[in-house]
Structure formats: C-alpha cells, structure tokens
Design a protein around this motif. Sequence first.
Motif, PDB file in Angstrom:
ATOM      1  N   ASP A 388       0.876  -1.234  -0.107  1.00 14.71           N
ATOM      2  CA  ASP A 388      -0.050   0.167   0.009  1.00 14.71           C
ATOM      3  C   ASP A 388       0.770   1.347  -0.119  1.00 14.71           C
ATOM      4  O   ASP A 388       2.111   1.226   0.402  1.00 14.71           O
ATOM      5  CB  ASP A 388      -0.913  -0.078   1.180  1.00 14.71           C
ATOM      6  CG  ASP A 388      -0.252  -0.015   2.364  1.00 14.71           C
ATOM      7  OD1 ASP A 388       0.455   0.829   2.937  1.00 14.71           O
ATOM      8  OD2 ASP A 388      -0.161  -1.217   3.141  1.00 14.71           O
ATOM      9  N   THR A 390       0.577   5.639   1.168  1.00 17.03           N
ATOM     10  CA  THR A 390      -0.104   6.588   1.933  1.00 17.03           C
ATOM     11  C   THR A 390       0.639   7.880   1.402  1.00 17.03           C
ATOM     12  O   THR A 390       1.719   8.024   1.444  1.00 17.03           O
ATOM     13  CB  THR A 390      -0.059   6.411   3.501  1.00 17.03           C
ATOM     14  OG1 THR A 390      -0.866   5.274   3.759  1.00 17.03           O
ATOM     15  CG2 THR A 390      -0.968   7.804   4.065  1.00 17.03           C
ATOM     16  N   TYR A 424      -4.921   7.156   0.352  1.00 22.30           N
ATOM     17  CA  TYR A 424      -4.532   5.486   0.750  1.00 22.30           C
ATOM     18  C   TYR A 424      -4.653   4.801  -0.610  1.00 22.30           C
ATOM     19  O   TYR A 424      -5.993   4.875  -1.014  1.00 22.30           O
ATOM     20  CB  TYR A 424      -4.987   4.885   1.884  1.00 22.30           C
ATOM     21  CG  TYR A 424      -4.888   3.652   1.879  1.00 22.30           C
ATOM     22  CD1 TYR A 424      -3.596   3.195   2.893  1.00 22.30           C
ATOM     23  CD2 TYR A 424      -5.803   2.574   1.478  1.00 22.30           C
ATOM     24  CE1 TYR A 424      -3.408   1.640   2.982  1.00 22.30           C
ATOM     25  CE2 TYR A 424      -5.356   1.294   1.834  1.00 22.30           C
ATOM     26  CZ  TYR A 424      -4.243   0.760   2.568  1.00 22.30           C
ATOM     27  OH  TYR A 424      -3.944  -0.340   2.723  1.00 22.30           O
ATOM     28  N   ASP A 426      -4.381   0.789  -1.962  1.00 23.53           N
ATOM     29  CA  ASP A 426      -3.899  -0.684  -1.800  1.00 23.53           C
ATOM     30  C   ASP A 426      -3.663  -1.334  -3.046  1.00 23.53           C
ATOM     31  O   ASP A 426      -4.758  -1.452  -3.760  1.00 23.53           O
ATOM     32  CB  ASP A 426      -5.108  -1.339  -0.976  1.00 23.53           C
ATOM     33  CG  ASP A 426      -4.424  -2.509  -0.142  1.00 23.53           C
ATOM     34  OD1 ASP A 426      -3.677  -3.139  -0.608  1.00 23.53           O
ATOM     35  OD2 ASP A 426      -5.068  -2.721   0.881  1.00 23.53           O
ATOM     36  N   SER A 437      -9.492   8.428   0.785  1.00 21.58           N
ATOM     37  CA  SER A 437      -8.899   9.631   1.159  1.00 21.58           C
ATOM     38  C   SER A 437      -9.965  10.448   2.322  1.00 21.58           C
ATOM     39  O   SER A 437     -11.107  10.060   2.485  1.00 21.58           O
ATOM     40  CB  SER A 437      -9.066  10.621  -0.136  1.00 21.58           C
ATOM     41  OG  SER A 437     -10.474  10.673  -0.554  1.00 21.58           O
ATOM     42  N   ILE A 472      -4.177   6.971   8.478  1.00 24.32           N
ATOM     43  CA  ILE A 472      -5.176   6.253   7.615  1.00 24.32           C
ATOM     44  C   ILE A 472      -5.700   5.031   8.285  1.00 24.32           C
ATOM     45  O   ILE A 472      -6.938   4.600   7.942  1.00 24.32           O
ATOM     46  CB  ILE A 472      -4.468   5.766   6.369  1.00 24.32           C
ATOM     47  CG1 ILE A 472      -4.303   7.020   5.667  1.00 24.32           C
ATOM     48  CG2 ILE A 472      -5.256   4.452   5.722  1.00 24.32           C
ATOM     49  CD1 ILE A 472      -5.608   7.748   4.548  1.00 24.32           C
ATOM     50  N   GLN A 473      -4.769   4.313   8.720  1.00 29.95           N
ATOM     51  CA  GLN A 473      -5.311   3.149   9.702  1.00 29.95           C
ATOM     52  C   GLN A 473      -6.552   3.347  10.836  1.00 29.95           C
ATOM     53  O   GLN A 473      -7.185   2.361  10.870  1.00 29.95           O
ATOM     54  CB  GLN A 473      -4.129   2.345  10.343  1.00 29.95           C
ATOM     55  CG  GLN A 473      -3.107   1.784   9.364  1.00 29.95           C
ATOM     56  CD  GLN A 473      -2.426   2.925   8.494  1.00 29.95           C
ATOM     57  OE1 GLN A 473      -2.209   3.911   8.793  1.00 29.95           O
ATOM     58  NE2 GLN A 473      -2.083   2.224   7.347  1.00 29.95           N
ATOM     59  N   ILE A 480      -9.894  -1.197   5.247  1.00 31.25           N
ATOM     60  CA  ILE A 480      -8.719  -1.831   4.547  1.00 31.25           C
ATOM     61  C   ILE A 480      -8.732  -3.369   4.737  1.00 31.25           C
ATOM     62  O   ILE A 480      -8.238  -3.967   4.066  1.00 31.25           O
ATOM     63  CB  ILE A 480      -7.572  -1.119   5.239  1.00 31.25           C
ATOM     64  CG1 ILE A 480      -7.224   0.462   4.918  1.00 31.25           C
ATOM     65  CG2 ILE A 480      -5.912  -1.628   4.947  1.00 31.25           C
ATOM     66  CD1 ILE A 480      -6.407   1.452   5.610  1.00 31.25           C
TER      67      ILE A 480
END
Length: 735
Positions: A388, A390, A424, A426, A437, A472-473, A480
């Motif tokens: 991924d 970011t 982000y 993936d 986003s 983001i996480q 995700i």
Amino acid sequence: MNLKIRTQVVAAATMLMMPHMAGAEDMGLMRVDSTTIDDRFESKRGEPSNISVISGNKVEEAHAENIKQILDAIPGVTAELQSQDSLKIHIRGVENQRFMGEKPGVAVVIDGVPVFERTGRVNINMDDIESIKVIKGGASYLFGDDALAGAVIITTKRGAKMAGGQLSGEAGSFGYKRGLARAGFAADKVSGHVQVSRRDAKGYYYQGDYKADYLNGKLQGYLSDSSDLTFGWEVAKRFKDSHGTVTGISQAALDPTSVNGRDFARHYNVDLGKFYLTYANDISETSNLMLNIYQFGDHTKYWSSPIRYSTTGAAVTDVNAYANGNDYKQVQRGIKGEWRGSSETLGWLGAVDLRDNSYKNKVTILQSHRASPSPFSGVTAGTVTADDKTKERMYATYGELKFAVTDALSATVNGRYDHMKLSYDDYLPAAAAASLSKNFNVGSWRAGLNYDFSDSASLYTNVSTGFRAPTIQQLFAGTINLTGGVAANPNLKPEQAYNFEVGMRGKLDLIGGIEWDIAAFQIDRKDFILNVAGQYANPATGVTDQYQNIGGMRNRGVELAVKTDQQQLFSMDLAYTLLDAKFTRYDNYNLLLGNRFSPAPGASRIVTYNNSGKTVPRTPKHKIFLAARINPFAGFTLTGEMNAQSSYFADEINQEKIGGHTLFDLVANYDFTTGANNGVKWSLFGRMDNVLDRTVYNTARGYYDSNGDFSYNAEDLSIVVNPGRRWTAGVTATF
C-alpha cells in the motif's frame, strides 16, 4: 551582534554588514526570531515560551554516542533509548505510552527538513550538529501536525569556519569505533565542506551489531553583501540488529543481553538521503526573506513477527525465524518561505509551508509457517500480505506578530492554518478498498507575554496549541482489512493539546555569570484517539472495535535550568523536572491473559480496567541532571555528570512499578595546539558512562500476559537492560 548567530545564514556577508546591523539593533527593533527553516537566532529576550539551546561545542565536548546523552541536560526532555542509537524523543511526558511504534508528539527538524521514521524514531548524525534548539509546549503554530508538546530543531555545520581539515578517531566498550574525516574551503564568494564518518559496534546485546556510514556536506555561495544560497546534502547507510529486549525481570537478571530472546522486529537496513537548498536575503535593515526546498528519503527493510509454529504446528525457537519481510519507503518533500520585518514597536512574520509526503509499505512472508497450531492457519513463503501507499499533502500558512505594549512588556501572537489531504491506495488484488481519502482543516495558535523587570530578569507566559491528525489506519481500519475486526471511522477528529505555561528567566552576575530559567506548565490532551473496545477485542461485551475521540491526558509540572560560565575554574549545569502525567479519560482497557495465539476455548481471557486517573507509563515524577566541571589549567576540563530519576510505572494499569535510579558519568577533555603558528589543534578525550556500574533498565513496558500463564506480573514486562559501565576515548586533529 553575535557573529556566531549571523554566520549560520550569511557567513562572510556578516562581516561586511556588522557595523550597519549593530546600529539597527541599537535602535531597539522589535524582531521576530521564530523560524522553521534555519535556526540562526539564539536570543531568548522577548520570547514568551520556554526555550533551551545547546551549542555544537557542547555537543562535541560531550563526545556522546547518541543524542540522549545531550538532551538529558534539558529539563522536560527525555529520550527513550532502547539500544545503540535507536531512540524516541519525548517532551513533558507526551507521547510516552505503550509501544515504541507510536509517534513522538514532537516535531524533529534538521536544517528546515522535518525528519522522522514512521514509528517516531529519529536518525541523527551526531558528527554534524551546530546547535540544538528545543521549544517546549504546543508547537503546531510553527510546525503543524504532531507538534503536541514541542519541537527539536537541529542546525548542522556550515560556513567559512569549516575551512581546513579534521581527522578524528574513537574507540570504546563493546567494539565501539568511530572515524571521521572532513575537508573544507572558504573564499570571498563561496565556501563549502565535505565530511565522511562511520560509527559501528558489536554492541552489548546479543545480535546487537550496528553501523552508521554518513557522507554529508554544504556548499554556500554569497550572492551579495546581504544574501546567500546554501545547498546541503547527507546520505547514510545504517544497519542495526536486535534492540536487546528481554521478557520479565528474571531474564533481565539472568540474561540481560537477550541471548534467549527474540525481539518483535530486528535486522534493520536503512538508507537515508537528505537534500535541501536555502536562500536567505536581508532585504533591508528591517526585513529578511528565507526560502527552503527539501527532500528527505528513508528506505528501511527489516524483519518482524517471530515465527512461533512451523508448517507442521511444532513450536519454533530459531532466533532467525521471522514471518515478515518489511520494505518501507518514505519520501518527504516540501517548500517553505518566510518573510519577516521589524520596526521599533512591531515585528512580524508571514510564511507558507507546502509538503508532499509519501509512505510505501510492502510486507512479504519470509518463511512458510503457521500463525497458530491450527492446520488452517498456514502461510506460504513469498505471499505478499501488504502492499500500500499513503500520501500526505499539506498546505499551510503561518505567521507571528510581536509588538511592544510598553517599554518593558511585549506581546506575541502566532497563528497557523493547515489543510491536510490524506490518501491511501492498496495494491493487493483482493484489497477491500483500492483507494481512500480524507481531508482535515486545522488551526493552531499561540498567545504570549514577556515582561522585562530589568536587563537581567523577565517574566514570560503563553497559551499554545498542538494537534495530531488521525492516521489512515485509524480512519479506515475496517475498510482496509475486512477480517481485522476493527470498524472504520472516517469521522475522527484531530487530537488537540492545549499548553499553559508561566516562567521566569534571567542572569546573575555571580561566579562569571549564572543563567537561570524556571517554568510551570500544564498540557491538556483532548479528543485522544482510542479503541472503544480497548486493547483487545472482548466479544462478551458486544462492542464493535472502532477508533474514536474518547481519551484524555493532563501533564503538569515544573522545570528548572541553571547554567554557569564554563570558562571559570568551576562551573555547573542543573536541569530538574517535576512531572505529574495522568489519564483524564481512559475508560476501557483490556488486559489479555493466557495464550492469545491459541484458538482453543479457554486458552485466553480478558480483564477490563478503567485507567482514568492513572499515571501515564514511563513518566517519572522527578528527574534531575547535574553536570559539574573543573578547569584546573588551560585546555583541560573534567566533567562529572549525574542523571537521576524517581520510580515510574511500566504499564497503563499502574501495577508494575520500576524503581528509580542514579547514574554517574565522567568526561575528560584536553585541547592543545602544535605546529607552525599553532596551526593544528588537538583534542583528546575520555568518557566513562555509568561509572558505578549500576544495573538499571533503559526502558520497561507491560501490556499483556506475555508468557501465557494467566497471570500478569513483572515476568511479563518487555525490558531493555542498561549495558552498565562503558568507556570511550579518542583524538581529533583540526588544521
């Protein structure tokens, strides 16, 4: 005007302008000294915040292996050292929580370039420091995201004073070696230097090898009597292996080097590259323009997650059996511009800060294994489990106004506005979400007063803010990873910190001069991001895991700094910190007991705690640093240092307490000159750390029943034992 201050930006141009600028200062101009580009100002006069400055000379005289040994001399600052030079910097107890992988809550800036690893650790070239400036309190009004508790600003060596050459060599305990060579030149219109250095050691800890190779330099051109252009670069290759973590106090006593243990992550190979171009122009007596373009790159490869079960389900103890091969690439690019002006009653700064950061993360299975004894948990070597990227784009403007209310009273107001765009992507074929986003708009500010009782004493106070944007996480965990069990929450708000501070600083005309500074502070953390289900999911509660703004923290304390003139026969430095750091809201914390890797019924259970009101881990209430020096004859200095701290809790439930300790260090320096016209300066030194060979812990952390015996106690702590007594000695020739 202090020549040293000016040479950091305009070098030779200073000498041409000295009489002119001195006259401007005599007029009593109200100047703005704040900057995020080039820390050329060392004066604290009129500054409403608590600021500490350490010169490059002090850094060199300390002959430190890592920056912790330098920052110990600043009250309110702690550097949490795991081993070698792997550390994180904390200010006023922020962010000293569970793992070493959390962001530090401190902005670290080198030559205007924000530098950090994703985990919050920093890689600093100890051989290239001109000065260290620490701003305490919320500092997002200058530096933006994550400056919750302050900033550490490092300026590296440059200018005409680097002309000539230098050779240096050191050796020490546990195979420590250091070598350095530098060559520089200075002409009317240009100056520059190139430096190469290496530090390496076998290390005290098992698999504790490390090595750091640096190539760096500067090229500075003097475009006119009032302007210059500086290009700086640094490339580095670093390797570091195990951090020496042991599990429990028994292993800490019997196996302090961790021969019989496996760290969660090890075998780091790190490639760093820092490049910047800075333009500075004193447009007039009362205005200055600075522009900075930079790029910082960090490419790190490492192993993580020790394999516990083979493909047949048998237990695995091989020290080199790791599940994940991590490949992490970080690139930070930015442009900054600052324009400042001065008058007799008003000083101002207007600035822009544009950033384009990217973080690529790829994880590949190194060896086939099982995640648990279950035959259905097998994982095949070569499988890509994460791929991924970011991106962070930040568009910010900031400024400062400083104005004279009366002859003795000045007021300062700062403001910054950040527009942040997170995205982000993936790249896994089965990714739950290919692209995500989120945008944030955050304002930060500081308001302060400084009252001069006289030329040698002043009172200062300020209120300032800091913020940290969600990751983001945290925002999209459930999107995700659909099997991770944590729901997404795109409505998260940035965390906020409010710093309140009042202090006094001054000078006394005793024993050559005494500088002192005392400050009281309070930092309130609001909208702290925590998981509503606590540390581990507890299905019995029926609560869905999700990150929310539900935590709080309050850090209060007093800081005292006293320094005397080092040129006297006797001199000393004192740094004392009184800190009370508490969670104001931490309602749900789940402590896991038993074997978390076993799917069998009853193999584990969870005990829930409310940690509100409990002390933040690893924040000793008292910390004191004392350095006493004697200069019995020209060129020789003997320094004794004492580092002492009181006990602290290793865990958030405040069950396991680590006792306080006091360590003593000795440093001897002898400088002399030889050759024609005394053209060669020699510096000899010897340093001994932990002179009394005390057994202490560098750090201790506890957060679950690590041995799976359904009992959480001191045998479950993750501990790094201090190496004990160690020495270094070396020689430097400058010509």
